[in-house]
Design a protein around this motif. Structure first.
Motif, PDB file in Angstrom:
ATOM      1  N   SER A 150     -21.731  -8.142  -1.112  1.00 60.41           N
ATOM      2  CA  SER A 150     -22.697  -8.066  -2.205  1.00 60.41           C
ATOM      3  C   SER A 150     -22.539  -9.227  -3.180  1.00 60.41           C
ATOM      4  O   SER A 150     -21.459  -9.812  -3.303  1.00 60.41           O
ATOM      5  CB  SER A 150     -22.543  -6.739  -2.957  1.00 60.41           C
ATOM      6  N   PHE A 151     -23.635  -9.556  -3.852  1.00 64.53           N
ATOM      7  CA  PHE A 151     -23.612 -10.551  -4.921  1.00 64.53           C
ATOM      8  C   PHE A 151     -24.761 -10.238  -5.869  1.00 64.53           C
ATOM      9  O   PHE A 151     -25.645  -9.426  -5.558  1.00 64.53           O
ATOM     10  CB  PHE A 151     -23.701 -11.980  -4.376  1.00 64.53           C
ATOM     11  N   SER A 152     -24.743 -10.856  -7.030  1.00 62.67           N
ATOM     12  CA  SER A 152     -25.769 -10.603  -8.044  1.00 62.67           C
ATOM     13  C   SER A 152     -26.276 -11.907  -8.621  1.00 62.67           C
ATOM     14  O   SER A 152     -25.570 -12.917  -8.628  1.00 62.67           O
ATOM     15  CB  SER A 152     -25.204  -9.738  -9.181  1.00 62.67           C
ATOM     16  N   ASP A 153     -27.510 -11.876  -9.130  1.00 64.44           N
ATOM     17  CA  ASP A 153     -28.023 -13.040  -9.840  1.00 64.44           C
ATOM     18  C   ASP A 153     -27.535 -12.972 -11.292  1.00 64.44           C
ATOM     19  O   ASP A 153     -26.865 -12.004 -11.690  1.00 64.44           O
ATOM     20  CB  ASP A 153     -29.546 -13.136  -9.700  1.00 64.44           C
ATOM     21  N   PRO A 154     -27.818 -13.972 -12.114  1.00 66.16           N
ATOM     22  CA  PRO A 154     -27.271 -13.987 -13.477  1.00 66.16           C
ATOM     23  C   PRO A 154     -27.673 -12.791 -14.338  1.00 66.16           C
ATOM     24  O   PRO A 154     -26.985 -12.455 -15.299  1.00 66.16           O
ATOM     25  CB  PRO A 154     -27.828 -15.290 -14.056  1.00 66.16           C
ATOM     26  N   ASP A 155     -28.787 -12.127 -14.006  1.00 64.66           N
ATOM     27  CA  ASP A 155     -29.206 -10.952 -14.764  1.00 64.66           C
ATOM     28  C   ASP A 155     -28.588  -9.661 -14.247  1.00 64.66           C
ATOM     29  O   ASP A 155     -28.729  -8.619 -14.883  1.00 64.66           O
ATOM     30  CB  ASP A 155     -30.730 -10.821 -14.732  1.00 64.66           C
ATOM     31  N   GLY A 156     -27.927  -9.741 -13.086  1.00 63.60           N
ATOM     32  CA  GLY A 156     -27.347  -8.543 -12.504  1.00 63.60           C
ATOM     33  C   GLY A 156     -28.199  -7.877 -11.456  1.00 63.60           C
ATOM     34  O   GLY A 156     -27.853  -6.778 -10.979  1.00 63.60           O
ATOM     35  N   ASN A 157     -29.321  -8.475 -11.076  1.00 68.89           N
ATOM     36  CA  ASN A 157     -30.081  -7.941  -9.938  1.00 68.89           C
ATOM     37  C   ASN A 157     -29.189  -8.000  -8.705  1.00 68.89           C
ATOM     38  O   ASN A 157     -28.601  -9.043  -8.409  1.00 68.89           O
ATOM     39  CB  ASN A 157     -31.363  -8.748  -9.724  1.00 68.89           C
ATOM     40  N   GLY A 158     -29.083  -6.870  -8.006  1.00 72.73           N
ATOM     41  CA  GLY A 158     -28.072  -6.745  -6.966  1.00 72.73           C
ATOM     42  C   GLY A 158     -28.567  -6.997  -5.558  1.00 72.73           C
ATOM     43  O   GLY A 158     -29.498  -6.348  -5.089  1.00 72.73           O
ATOM     44  N   TRP A 159     -27.910  -7.938  -4.883  1.00 68.32           N
ATOM     45  CA  TRP A 159     -28.230  -8.289  -3.505  1.00 68.32           C
ATOM     46  C   TRP A 159     -27.087  -7.881  -2.588  1.00 68.32           C
ATOM     47  O   TRP A 159     -25.926  -7.883  -2.987  1.00 68.32           O
ATOM     48  CB  TRP A 159     -28.447  -9.798  -3.379  1.00 68.32           C
ATOM     49  N   LEU A 160     -27.428  -7.541  -1.348  1.00 66.13           N
ATOM     50  CA  LEU A 160     -26.414  -7.240  -0.342  1.00 66.13           C
ATOM     51  C   LEU A 160     -26.747  -7.940   0.963  1.00 66.13           C
ATOM     52  O   LEU A 160     -27.916  -7.987   1.377  1.00 66.13           O
ATOM     53  CB  LEU A 160     -26.315  -5.735  -0.071  1.00 66.13           C
ATOM     54  N   PHE A 161     -25.723  -8.503   1.594  1.00 67.79           N
ATOM     55  CA  PHE A 161     -25.836  -8.920   2.987  1.00 67.79           C
ATOM     56  C   PHE A 161     -25.546  -7.694   3.855  1.00 67.79           C
ATOM     57  O   PHE A 161     -24.605  -6.939   3.577  1.00 67.79           O
ATOM     58  CB  PHE A 161     -24.804  -9.995   3.328  1.00 67.79           C
ATOM     59  N   GLN A 162     -26.326  -7.493   4.886  1.00 71.74           N
ATOM     60  CA  GLN A 162     -26.033  -6.468   5.884  1.00 71.74           C
ATOM     61  C   GLN A 162     -26.088  -7.129   7.254  1.00 71.74           C
ATOM     62  O   GLN A 162     -27.086  -7.772   7.595  1.00 71.74           O
ATOM     63  CB  GLN A 162     -27.033  -5.316   5.826  1.00 71.74           C
ATOM     64  N   GLU A 163     -25.007  -6.984   8.012  1.00 67.78           N
ATOM     65  CA  GLU A 163     -24.946  -7.628   9.324  1.00 67.78           C
ATOM     66  C   GLU A 163     -25.635  -6.743  10.356  1.00 67.78           C
ATOM     67  O   GLU A 163     -25.241  -5.597  10.575  1.00 67.78           O
ATOM     68  CB  GLU A 163     -23.493  -7.860   9.726  1.00 67.78           C
ATOM     69  N   VAL A 164     -26.665  -7.295  10.986  1.00 65.85           N
ATOM     70  CA  VAL A 164     -27.407  -6.589  12.032  1.00 65.85           C
ATOM     71  C   VAL A 164     -27.490  -7.498  13.247  1.00 65.85           C
ATOM     72  O   VAL A 164     -28.041  -8.602  13.165  1.00 65.85           O
ATOM     73  CB  VAL A 164     -28.827  -6.194  11.565  1.00 65.85           C
TER      74      VAL A 164
END
Length: 236
Positions: A150-164
């Motif tokens: 997981s990682f976030s942008d400067p505002d805290g919007n949350g992103w996730l990598f998912q391996e498929v």
């Protein structure tokens, strides 16, 4: 069967009609500082598609992740959502470590790989697709859909990598197999090579039809279909 049950059954059936395609192509994310957000998403290596403004009251910026059919939009007066409130934004990758390494090399903070804790869904961690408990490290079984970062942008919007690496059955039609980049195709070829090595061990000989076997394996993997175990997959 009651009328209500019949309606529920009908609602549950996917449409076979191909007359109308519904393509999700834009996700709006709320940010507080447009220039800061633009610099961050540019640093990710995403393609800048648009940066339009009208006076000082409206601005919209669009970025598209590599290989994605869906873009993200942010700006000024494009959403009333609270900055940082967009969570659970999933980026599907075929190689989790390669995706993490790319971000780290760009100076972006990203979590260590993690996987779920089976049926346990409560815990202190931030929510994600499989609940809240995050077990350190990638999935030991290397199961498709099971490893994250997981990682976030400067505002805290949350992103996730998912391996498929292999889709669940029914998600992709076998006749519609596509690859969005040479890197994605190369990953599929590497997995096919490993599987084909096991196939040759089972038959105890060199498989002269290896090209057909590779093609069938790759199509089946992407469509979530099981591998055929005959001398050659295309021969049954």
């Amino acid at each position: 069967m009651t009328g209500t049950e019949m309606h529920r059954e009908a609602d549950a059936k996917p449409s076979n009609a191909r007359g109308i395609d519904l393509k999700l192509e834009v996700v709006v994310i709320p940010v507080s500082d447009v220039e800061r957000a633009k610099a961050f998403y540019a640093r990710l290596g995403w393609r800048l598609d648009a940066d339009f403004a009208s006076g000082g009251d409206w601005r919209v910026i669009q970025f598209t992740p590599p290989g994605s059919a869906c873009s993200v939009i942010f700006g000024k007066n494009v959403t009333a959502a609270v900055p940082g409130s967009a969570q659970g934004l999933y980026l599907i990758v075929s190689n989790l470590e390669a995706a993490r390494r790319d971000l780290l090399e760009r100076g972006v903070e990203v979590s260590e790989p993690f996987h779920g804790a089976g049926d346990v869904h409560a815990g202190p961690d931030e929510p994600y697709l499989f609940g809240r408990v995050r077990v350190s490290g990638a999935d030991p079984q290397h199961g498709s859909y099971s490893s994250f970062a997981s990682f976030s942008d400067p505002d805290g919007n949350g992103w996730l990598f998912q391996e498929v690496t292999a889709r669940l059955p029914g998600r992709i039609e076998a006749t519609d197999t596509t690859f969005v980049s040479p890197r994605e195709l190369a990953g599929a070829l590497r997995r096919a090579a490993v599987a084909h090595g096991e196939h040759e061990k089972r038959i105890g000989a060199h498989d002269e039809n290896w090209a057909d076997w590779y093609a069938d394996y790759i199509v089946r993997e992407q469509a979530g279909q099981p591998e055929l175990r005959g001398r050659s997959a295309v021969q049954g």
